[in-house]
Design an enzyme around this catalytic site. Structure first.
Site, short mmCIF file in Angstrom:
data_model
loop_
_atom_site.label_atom_id
_atom_site.label_comp_id
_atom_site.label_asym_id
_atom_site.label_seq_id
_atom_site.Cartn_x
_atom_site.Cartn_y
_atom_site.Cartn_z
N LYS A 74 46.80 16.22 -18.75
CA LYS A 74 46.89 15.84 -17.34
C LYS A 74 45.67 15.03 -16.94
O LYS A 74 44.55 15.34 -17.37
CB LYS A 74 46.97 17.08 -16.44
CG LYS A 74 48.19 17.93 -16.66
CD LYS A 74 48.17 19.17 -15.77
CE LYS A 74 49.42 20.01 -16.01
NZ LYS A 74 49.40 21.24 -15.21
N TYR A 134 48.79 13.42 -10.23
CA TYR A 134 48.34 13.60 -11.61
C TYR A 134 49.38 13.07 -12.59
O TYR A 134 50.57 13.19 -12.41
CB TYR A 134 47.95 15.05 -11.91
CG TYR A 134 49.01 16.08 -11.67
CD1 TYR A 134 49.75 16.60 -12.72
CD2 TYR A 134 49.25 16.57 -10.38
CE1 TYR A 134 50.72 17.57 -12.49
CE2 TYR A 134 50.21 17.53 -10.16
CZ TYR A 134 50.94 18.03 -11.22
OH TYR A 134 51.90 18.98 -11.00
#
Length: 191
Positions: A74, A134
């Protein structure tokens, strides 16, 4: 584009600061450039962007992770407000197993946190109306999704918001602790 990269003490978890360009009109910044990130050894191929909006201060999201083949890297950034963002090492064979780092990410600073697969990730909002975007390297899979309690005593994360003031989903409230989580599948991924 130019970025600065700060190591956090956990393998692969990096704080990234893109270079801002500004003039009388405002500012501009490249927040993701595959070639520039690759020059810093970051070669993740992202497949999806996620965007969360939290209306109140103290919204807790996490600690989440996914199992292979859907384990996710991420790249987290805040576009409005601020968060305390946490990565916790849950790789059973890791020398830093059970350790965590926390970084304040904010729209004002434009900083980002890279959280590799093998880490549980979560954040708490520090301001109302906070928006987080994200990138992830694998799509979401409900069958591979897992969570660990945000207040796990083994991790002992020093959240800057009191737990009694946090707002959690039922799923996060009922998440198991690290000691009772079945991490055998992560152990197999590391082999």
């Amino acid at each position: 584009m130019s970025i600065s990269v700060r190591e956090t003490g956990l393998a692969g978890v990096l704080e990234i600061q893109p270079q801002m360009h500004g003039d009388e009109r405002g500012s501009f910044c490249e927040v993701w450039n595959a070639d520039d990130f690759a020059r810093h050894g970051i070669r993740t191929q992202f497949v999806q962007d996620n965007h969360s909006v939290s209306r109140q201060r103290g919204v807790m999201r996490g600690l989440h992770y996914q199992l292979a083949p859907f384990a996710q890297d991420k790249l987290v950034r805040v576009v409005r407000g601020s968060i305390f963002d946490v990565a916790a090492d849950i790789r059973p064979n890791s020398p830093t197993f059970g350790r965590w780092i926390g970084v304040e990410l904010s729209a004002a600073r434009w900083n980002q946190l890279l959280v590799p697969a093998g880490y549980a990730h979560g954040f708490v909002t520090l301001e109302p109306d906070t928006e987080v975007i994200y990138k992830v390297s694998r799509p979401y899979s409900r069958d591979h999704e897992r969570a660990i309690r945000f207040d796990d005593p083994r991790l002992a994360i020093a959240w800057p918001v009191d737990a009694s003031a946090m707002q959690l989903s039922e799923k996060d409230r009922l998440a198991p602790t690290l000691d009772v989580s079945d991490l055998s599948e992560l152990r197999e991924e590391q082999a």
